[in-house]
Every structure is written in structure tokens, then in C-alpha cells.
Write an enzyme that holds these catalytic residues in place. Structure first.
Site, short mmCIF file in Angstrom:
data_model
loop_
_atom_site.label_atom_id
_atom_site.label_comp_id
_atom_site.label_asym_id
_atom_site.label_seq_id
_atom_site.Cartn_x
_atom_site.Cartn_y
_atom_site.Cartn_z
N HIS A 67 0.88 -1.17 0.00
CA HIS A 67 0.00 0.00 0.00
C HIS A 67 0.92 1.23 0.00
CE1 HIS A 67 -2.80 2.98 1.75
NE2 HIS A 67 -3.78 2.17 1.39
N ASP A 81 2.98 -4.90 8.20
CA ASP A 81 1.77 -4.09 8.06
C ASP A 81 0.55 -5.02 8.11
OD1 ASP A 81 -0.39 -2.61 7.23
OD2 ASP A 81 0.51 -1.94 5.35
N GLN A 94 -4.55 -5.35 6.75
CA GLN A 94 -5.54 -6.23 6.12
C GLN A 94 -5.50 -7.65 6.68
OE1 GLN A 94 -7.87 -5.18 4.13
NE2 GLN A 94 -7.08 -3.15 3.61
N LYS A 105 -10.57 -0.76 10.32
CA LYS A 105 -10.69 -1.94 9.46
C LYS A 105 -11.05 -3.18 10.27
CE LYS A 105 -7.40 -0.15 6.08
NZ LYS A 105 -8.13 0.26 4.88
N CYS A 124 -4.65 2.51 -3.80
CA CYS A 124 -3.40 2.98 -3.17
C CYS A 124 -2.27 1.98 -3.37
CB CYS A 124 -3.59 3.26 -1.68
SG CYS A 124 -4.68 4.63 -1.37
N1 PLP Z 1 -1.70 -0.83 4.65
C1 PLP Z 1 -2.61 -1.55 3.97
C2 PLP Z 1 -2.26 -2.91 3.48
C3 PLP Z 1 -3.88 -1.02 3.74
O1 PLP Z 1 -4.78 -1.74 3.07
C4 PLP Z 1 -4.17 0.26 4.22
C5 PLP Z 1 -5.49 0.87 3.95
O2 PLP Z 1 -6.21 0.46 3.07
C6 PLP Z 1 -3.19 0.97 4.93
C7 PLP Z 1 -1.97 0.39 5.12
C8 PLP Z 1 -3.46 2.32 5.47
O3 PLP Z 1 -4.46 2.28 6.42
P1 PLP Z 1 -5.12 3.63 6.98
O4 PLP Z 1 -5.64 4.37 5.77
O5 PLP Z 1 -6.22 3.16 7.85
O6 PLP Z 1 -4.08 4.38 7.69
#
Ligand code: PLP
Length: 421
Positions: A138, A215, A218, A241, A379
Site C-alpha cells: 500500500h 503491516d 488487512q 478496518k 493505493c
Molecule cells: N496498509 C494496507 C495494506 C492497507 O490496506 C491500508 C489501507 O487500506 C493501509 C496500510 C493504510 O491504512 P489507513 O488508511 O487506515 O491508515
């Protein structure tokens, strides 16, 4: 790319132990209609809906507990502080951290990664050092590292992905050098659904003395995450999430490592003593929590974790897998549908393209049918570049989705083809 999933799909029976209709009653928004049609919400990778208990917890907090934390001697301040700190213990237990000192509250996964990149980068990354990420990250796990590498004259490398959307892990050892200081990668891909072999990657990194940030934006909502079993040095996720409020998140770090890192932001709560000349910093985890946090949100996150525990992560992951298998089968029965991301281990996320039709048009027509999916690059522009496409349509599932909703999705996709015929 050939969709070779078709042969491997097995008709699976619906999990009779999981009462999805009862679960749906916990989520008021699922009762609403869109353009007069029942809402079919398949954008859960972007954010999940909130159960009534979480919504009511926020209301209760503001109606009878609202106060600033950690600073007041009065009753309400102590009450709010205790409730806030109860969530820290809930998170600790949920991810099996050793101590509440290892749980730092943030605004979300993005905030957690930026905190970590800034702090770790200042202390440990200098000119010529190397950081490894993957091609499926992401943007939240790409851009902070690019910014850091530019500022500190370090080098950013990545593990490439193959046509199925799996990491080419054989490349990892080739990318590692004595200059490698960190590997930062996602547990589950928000675009492809790929579940990465986190434990294996962490073990390779540790063999070379390299620290790892995982990270979990998900993964946390789909199956059990045990940071000690994974041996993750650092782990991040977002509250929204996992059925909690927006503006909440967590950075986990091993206590000994967090103690080595300098603070991120300066301000209230993160200090021990301030004089006009200098400041000494508070102990963990407060050293990293400057300013008034999202108190209500963090308390609501605690309630969301309680709720998820009541449903049970094993039930969630089994049922969501059934949804995934059924949805892939239904989609692949439709001529002209191509799935992007056919890894062997997948979470309930399906990116797809329809031959000759732009994903944004797919999203718009599906929306007119009450089916909420996401269309775009999610993203993850490097993934789109890797597959040579501008965007995908993405259906991402939660345990509150039903097999009938999958049927609705399939019907709506057929409608898209009819419109474009
Ligand atoms: N990392 C991953 C894999 C994500 O899917 C997302 C959001 O979709 C993020 C990081 C960033 O999360 P946030 O927008 O809640 O900070």
C-alpha cells in the site's frame, strides 16, 4: 494471465456454525437501502461497518465519561484514563504482545508507519543503508520509506511479485546485503488478497540480523495475529478496518526495541520533565503518544475487539474463506471476467477486470444496483503497473456478507456486460 483457479475451486458447504443473519442484525447500516435497493457492501478492505455495541459505546463515553486522560485528579479524568488503558490491555491480549508498554496508540496504520519510519529512520538509517519493501505494498508502506531514503540518502529496494500476485521470495536473499537495516512488508494485500508468508520472511530477516515491520492493516480483521509467534519486531494496524472507529490505530513494537527509538512528536503526555533548556521523555508507551489522543475512538476500539472476540476469529476466517471460494467461482462463471491476484493463500479480497470495460464504469453501474465495490488503484499503483492495467474493480468481504450478496454481485456484473453490449 490465465485464471487457473477454476479447476481448483471446490464446492464448499456454508458453515452451519456461523449464523450470518444473526450477525447482520448487529450492524444497523446493513439495513439501509441505496437507490431503493438493499445495500450490498463489498468495500470492507477500505473500511468495515461498526456494530451497534461500538456505536453505543461512543455515545455512552460522550454522554457520561468524557474527560481528558492521564492528567486529571478528578473522577471523570480517572474514569476515562482507566477505560482508555483497558483498550491497551485488550489489544495486547488480542495480538499476544508481552506487555502493554509495547502497544502505542496512533491515528491508524498510516500514522503508525510514519511514526516508525521517522523514529527508526532518525536513529538507524544513514547514507548508503538499505530498506527492503515489496512490490505489493500500500502507498502507506512505500511513500514514508521513499521520503526517508531521500532525506537520509538511503536505498529502497523491493521484492517483486509474479503473475499470480505472490512474492518472488527467492529474490529476497539476493536483495539482502550487509547494509540492509529493515524489511517492511504487508501481511495481506489489500489489492490482490495475497496472504504473505510472514513468519518465513521474518525468520530470513532475523537470520541476517535485520529488523522487520509487518503491516497488518488487512490481516488483523481476518485471522489470528500472534506477534510473538510471528516474532515480528514491529506490527501496525488500523482500528477502522477491524470494526472500530476511524482515527484509531496501533503500533506494536518489542519493548527493548521501542526503548532504543527516539520519540516522534513532541508535546503533552510524552514528557517527564520540561525546562526551558531541555526535556526528558516519558516511559513506554507514552513516549510515543504526544497530545490528546482519540480517547472515545480508542475506547470504541476496545469494544470492537471484544465484539470480534465474541464472534471468534476462527469462525470469521472459515466463513470468509467460504465466501471467497464461492465468489471466485461465481465470477469466473461469467464470460469476460478476469481475476487479478490468484495466489494460493488468499484473504477474502477479489480484484477483477471486465474485458473492454473500465473499472470505474463497473463501479458506477454496480453502485446503481446497490452493490458497493471499489474501483481504482487501491493505493497500490505499483501493482497496477506490474499487471499493466490502470485500475481494477475490487470486492472485499466481511463475515457479515452473505452468499446471496455474492449472487447479487454476479448479477450486477452481468448487467454491466449487458449495458456495454
Ligand atoms: N496498509 C494496507 C495494506 C492497507 O490496506 C491500508 C489501507 O487500506 C493501509 C496500510 C493504510 O491504512 P489507513 O488508511 O487506515 O491508515
Amino acid at each position: 494471465m490465465i485464471n487457473n483457479l477454476k479447476e481448483s475451486l471446490v464446492e464448499e458447504k456454508v458453515n452451519t456454525f456461523f449464523n450470518v443473519e444473526a450477525v447482520r442484525k448487529d450492524f444497523p447500516i446493513l439495513e439501509r437501502t441505496i437507490y431503493g435497493k438493499p445495500l450490498v457492501y463489498l468495500d470492507n478492505a477500505a473500511t468495515t461497518h461498526k456494530p451497534k455495541v461500538v456505536i453505543e459505546r461512543l455515545k455512552e463515553y460522550y454522554e457520561s465519561e468524557n474527560s481528558n486522560i492521564h492528567r486529571g485528579v478528578h473522577y471523570l479524568s480517572q474514569l476515562a484514563t482507566n477505560k482508555f488503558e483497558e483498550t491497551r490491555e485488550k489489544v495486547r491480549k488480542f495480538i499476544n504482545a508481552s506487555s502493554v508498554k509495547e502497544i502505542i496508540f496512533t491515528k491508524g496504520a498510516t500514522d503508525s508507519i510514519n511514526l516508525f519510519a521517522s523514529s527508526f529512520g532518525r536513529k538507524f538509517i544513514s547514507e548508503g543503508d538499505e530498506i527492503i519493501i515489496t512490490q505489493m505494498e500500500h502507498h502507506a508502506n512505500i511513500v514514508p520509506w521513499q521520503m526517508l531514503c531521500e532525506a537520509n540518502k538511503a536505498v529502497l529496494k523491493y521484492i517483486p511479485i509474479d503473475d499470480n500476485g505472490e512474492l518472488i521470495l527467492s529474490d529476497l536473499e539476493k536483495l539482502i546485503t550487509p547494509k540492509t537495516k529493515l524489511i517492511s512488508f504487508l501481511h495481506v494485500s489489500n489489492s490482490l488478497g495475497t496472504i504473505n508468508p510472514a513468519k518465513e520472511i521474518i525468520s530470513i530477516a532475523h537470520k541476517h540480523g535485520i529488523k522487520v515491520l509487518l503491516d497488518g492493516a488487512q490481516s488483523i480483521q481476518h485471522s489470528k495475529v500472534d506477534v510473538r509467534d510471528l516474532d515480528a519486531d514491529f506490527f501496525v494496524f488500523s482500528g477502522h478496518k477491524i470494526y472500530g472507529p476511524t482515527g484509531t490505530g496501533v503500533l506494536y513494537g518489542k519493548e527493548s526495541l521501542l526503548n532504543e527509538l527516539p520519540p516522534y512528536q513532541g508535546g503533552g503526555d510524552m514528557i517527564r520533565v520540561v525546562t526551558m533548556e531541555k526535556t526528558s521523555y516519558n516511559e513506554l508507551p507514552y513516549k510515543f503518544e504526544a497530545g490528546t489522543p482519540n480517547i472515545a475512538g480508542i475506547i470504541g476500539l476496545g469494544t470492537a475487539i471484544d465484539y470480534v472476540n465474541t464472534i471468534g476469529l476462527e469462525n470469521i476466517s472459515n466463513y470468509e474463506h467460504e465466501l471467497l471460494v464461492y465468489a471466485e467461482k461465481k465470477l469466473l462463471e461469467i464470460e469476460g471476467v478476469k481475476i487479478i491476484g490468484t495466489a494460493k493463500n488468499k484473504a477474502a479480497v477479489i480484484s477483477f477486470v471486465l474485458e473492454g470495460i473500465h473499472p470505474h464504469d463497473v463501479g458506477t453501474i454496480l453502485d446503481s444496483e446497490g452493490v458497493a465495490i471499489r474501483a481504482g488503484h487501491h493505493c497500490t499503483q505499483p501493482i497496477m503497473q506490474r499487471f499493466g492495467i490502470p485500475a481494477t474493480a475490487r470486492a472485499s468481504f466481511s463475515f457479515y456478507n452473505t452468499m446471496e450478496e455474492v449472487d447479487q454481485l454476479a448479477l450486477a456484473i452481468k448487467k454491466v456486460f449487458e449495458v456495454f453490449k
